[in-house]
Design an enzyme around this catalytic site. Structure first.
Site, mmCIF file in Angstrom:
data_model
loop_
_atom_site.group_PDB
_atom_site.id
_atom_site.type_symbol
_atom_site.label_atom_id
_atom_site.label_comp_id
_atom_site.label_asym_id
_atom_site.label_seq_id
_atom_site.Cartn_x
_atom_site.Cartn_y
_atom_site.Cartn_z
ATOM 1 N N GLY A 40 56.070 32.928 -4.752
ATOM 2 C CA GLY A 40 55.486 33.052 -3.926
ATOM 3 C C GLY A 40 56.466 33.592 -2.553
ATOM 4 O O GLY A 40 57.273 34.955 -2.518
ATOM 5 N N GLN A 41 55.698 34.314 -1.588
ATOM 6 C CA GLN A 41 56.406 35.735 -0.776
ATOM 7 C C GLN A 41 57.512 35.690 -0.830
ATOM 8 O O GLN A 41 57.974 34.169 -0.187
ATOM 9 C CB GLN A 41 55.279 35.408 1.001
ATOM 10 C CG GLN A 41 53.767 36.233 0.347
ATOM 11 C CD GLN A 41 52.991 35.835 1.068
ATOM 12 O OE1 GLN A 41 51.635 35.578 2.156
ATOM 13 N NE2 GLN A 41 52.957 37.349 2.365
ATOM 14 N N THR A 42 58.257 36.186 0.024
ATOM 15 C CA THR A 42 59.462 36.886 0.526
ATOM 16 C C THR A 42 58.994 35.851 2.758
ATOM 17 O O THR A 42 58.576 36.216 3.074
ATOM 18 C CB THR A 42 59.289 37.663 1.237
ATOM 19 O OG1 THR A 42 59.505 38.694 -0.479
ATOM 20 C CG2 THR A 42 60.535 38.156 1.911
ATOM 21 N N GLY A 43 60.122 34.505 2.281
ATOM 22 C CA GLY A 43 59.708 33.925 3.581
ATOM 23 C C GLY A 43 59.446 33.033 3.579
ATOM 24 O O GLY A 43 59.139 32.302 5.043
ATOM 25 N N SER A 44 59.380 32.719 2.460
ATOM 26 C CA SER A 44 58.030 31.106 1.816
ATOM 27 C C SER A 44 58.896 30.200 1.714
ATOM 28 O O SER A 44 58.396 29.157 1.811
ATOM 29 C CB SER A 44 57.302 31.036 0.615
ATOM 30 O OG SER A 44 58.328 31.959 0.017
ATOM 31 N N GLY A 45 60.909 30.874 1.607
ATOM 32 C CA GLY A 45 61.602 29.471 1.966
ATOM 33 C C GLY A 45 62.220 28.970 0.263
ATOM 34 O O GLY A 45 62.619 27.952 0.116
ATOM 35 N N LYS A 46 61.996 29.781 -0.768
ATOM 36 C CA LYS A 46 62.064 29.829 -2.412
ATOM 37 C C LYS A 46 63.757 29.321 -1.948
ATOM 38 O O LYS A 46 64.466 28.620 -2.628
ATOM 39 C CB LYS A 46 61.635 30.678 -2.993
ATOM 40 C CG LYS A 46 60.754 31.179 -3.246
ATOM 41 C CD LYS A 46 60.133 32.481 -3.624
ATOM 42 C CE LYS A 46 59.716 33.592 -3.488
ATOM 43 N NZ LYS A 46 59.945 34.132 -2.029
ATOM 44 N N SER A 47 64.061 30.471 -1.569
ATOM 45 C CA SER A 47 66.017 30.976 -1.341
ATOM 46 C C SER A 47 66.770 29.398 -0.869
ATOM 47 O O SER A 47 67.732 28.897 -1.033
ATOM 48 C CB SER A 47 67.068 31.975 -0.851
ATOM 49 O OG SER A 47 66.302 32.923 -1.397
ATOM 50 N N GLU A 171 66.178 35.363 -7.693
ATOM 51 C CA GLU A 171 65.672 36.697 -8.337
ATOM 52 C C GLU A 171 66.620 37.355 -9.220
ATOM 53 O O GLU A 171 66.676 38.688 -8.354
ATOM 54 C CB GLU A 171 65.527 37.667 -6.494
ATOM 55 C CG GLU A 171 63.814 36.577 -5.760
ATOM 56 C CD GLU A 171 63.404 37.849 -4.569
ATOM 57 O OE1 GLU A 171 63.695 39.256 -4.846
ATOM 58 O OE2 GLU A 171 63.519 36.670 -4.063
HETATM 59 N N1 LIG Z 1 70.664 31.243 7.551
HETATM 60 C C1 LIG Z 1 69.153 31.094 8.617
HETATM 61 N N2 LIG Z 1 69.564 30.658 9.523
HETATM 62 C C2 LIG Z 1 68.417 30.816 9.672
HETATM 63 N N3 LIG Z 1 67.015 30.954 9.118
HETATM 64 C C3 LIG Z 1 67.007 31.122 8.170
HETATM 65 C C4 LIG Z 1 68.777 31.172 7.549
HETATM 66 N N4 LIG Z 1 68.265 31.523 6.266
HETATM 67 C C5 LIG Z 1 66.519 31.540 6.485
HETATM 68 N N5 LIG Z 1 65.904 31.262 6.690
HETATM 69 C C6 LIG Z 1 65.190 31.790 7.533
HETATM 70 O O1 LIG Z 1 64.471 30.767 6.471
HETATM 71 C C7 LIG Z 1 63.512 31.430 6.236
HETATM 72 C C8 LIG Z 1 63.138 30.994 4.673
HETATM 73 O O2 LIG Z 1 64.208 32.201 4.505
HETATM 74 P P1 LIG Z 1 63.894 32.236 2.399
HETATM 75 O O3 LIG Z 1 64.492 30.718 2.607
HETATM 76 O O4 LIG Z 1 64.995 33.263 2.591
HETATM 77 O O5 LIG Z 1 62.867 33.143 1.949
HETATM 78 P P2 LIG Z 1 62.266 33.583 0.537
HETATM 79 O O6 LIG Z 1 64.088 33.522 -0.115
HETATM 80 O O7 LIG Z 1 61.144 31.990 -0.057
HETATM 81 O O8 LIG Z 1 61.885 35.172 0.660
HETATM 82 C C9 LIG Z 1 62.848 32.862 6.511
HETATM 83 O O9 LIG Z 1 61.782 32.637 8.166
HETATM 84 C C10 LIG Z 1 63.761 32.876 7.344
HETATM 85 O O10 LIG Z 1 63.896 33.990 7.764
HETATM 86 MG MG LIG Z 2 64.482 35.138 -1.202
#
Ligand SMILES: Nc1ncnc2c1ncn2[C@@H]1O[C@H](COP(=O)(O)OP(=O)(O)O)[C@@H](O)[C@H]1O
Ligand SMILES: [Mg+2]
Length: 285
Positions: A40-47, A171
């Site tokens: 999924g795209q960056t920022g989609s919530g994977k991490s 990743e």
């Molecule tokens: N510690 C945090 N506090 C606030 N927002 C966060 C934090 N970590 C990630 N985000 C936000 O949560 C959303 C999903 O992030 P993330 O799970 O890292 O996505 P991905 O891994 O798919 O790129 C993004 O909009 C990111 O900016």
């Molecule tokens: Mg990530």
């Protein structure tokens, strides 16, 4: 270990005025011993999603079931130890994960933390370092002197040294050269052969096709697909455009051929399959 998410919602800063709702009704299943790719795209919530699997983050609502362990908003920190012993995570930015004076001490931390003796921890750390290909000259160096790729391997060894049943990698291929990527895919297959449940986040669809039993696609904090790579990569091209997802290389090449008037009877997912189709279906003068 099997993993189930049931209507998991998550907000960073829940209960504050800065609350940001990130995961929305995430429901998914991962069977024991299965390899799951999350794309999924960056920022989609994977991490954010994977950090729920060892309780680093707790759902704001909904629940996560990992074998007989249940994680909800009210789960106490104290009982998370058992879960963490069973779930090893390699983070997206491994340099943030390293902390000890030497590589070996860093990798010994998890087994020591979970009750191994020093001798047992050393043995486990050495095995894990060997498994991920960190040569013994590096074991007494500072992890911070290493290259990005080596740091990632050390972080990987740190996640494996407590012999977890579930291995999560955020990743893991980022920044690896082709040889490192091939070794990573071998490692995933090795872990699977050992009966471990593996979850990895990837932007490389060729890696997904090579090792994953199922794919979970995230978009804006929602799970928009959960199915086999074969089924997923046979969806309409327009779906991939909407999701801003790539096809595996072979599929991309087949699309290029199609634009140039060369039509194949189906979409190949590997280069071998592509070569095979071209051989059978394209006229050679
Ligand atoms: N510690 C945090 N506090 C606030 N927002 C966060 C934090 N970590 C990630 N985000 C936000 O949560 C959303 C999903 O992030 P993330 O799970 O890292 O996505 P991905 O891994 O798919 O790129 C993004 O909009 C990111 O900016
Ligand atoms: Mg990530």
């Amino acid at each position: 270990m099997a993993i189930t998410f049931e209507k998991v919602n998550f907000s960073y800063g829940a209960g504050t005025t800065l609350a940001r709702s990130i995961l929305h009704d995430v429901t998914l299943q991962i069977a024991t011993g299965q390899v799951t790719a999350i794309v999924g795209q960056t920022g989609s919530g994977k991490s954010t999603l994977i950090q729920h699997i060892n309780g680093l983050l707790k759902p704001t609502s909904g629940r996560i079931i990992i074998d007989d362990f249940q994680l909800t908003a009210s789960t106490k920190e104290k009982i998370l130890v058992q879960l963490r012993k069973n779930v090893g995570i390699v983070f997206q930015f491994p340099e943030n994960q390293l902390f000890a004076n030497t590589v070996l001490e860093d990798v010994m931390y998890a087994p020591l933390n979970f009750g191994a003796t020093k001798a047992e921890a050393k043995l486990a750390a050495e095995q894990a370092l060997k498994r991920v290909g960190v040569s013994s000259e590096l074991w007494y160096r500072s992890p911070f002197e290493l290259s990005g790729g080596q740091m990632r391997r050390v972080a990987m060894a740190g996640a494996l040294s407590s012999n977890p049943n579930v291995v999560i990698m955020d990743e893991p291929a980022a920044g690896l050269d082709p040889k490192g990527q091939a070794e990573l895919l071998n490692l995933v297959q090795e872990l699977k052969a050992l009966g471990k449940t593996v979850v990895f986040i990837s932007h490389q669809m060729d890696h997904v096709i090579a090792v994953a039993d199922q794919v979970i696609v995230m978009q804006n904090g929602h799970v928009v697909a959960q199915e086999s790579p074969k089924k997923l990569f046979n969806r309409d091209l327009s779906w991939f455009e909407t999701m801003k997802l790539d096809l595996p290389k072979a599929g991309q090449l087949a699309e290029k051929l199609r634009k140039n008037g060369v039509f194949l009877s189906r979409r190949p997912l590997t280069l071998i399959e592509l070569a095979d189709l071209i051989n059978k279906e394209v006229d050679h003068e």
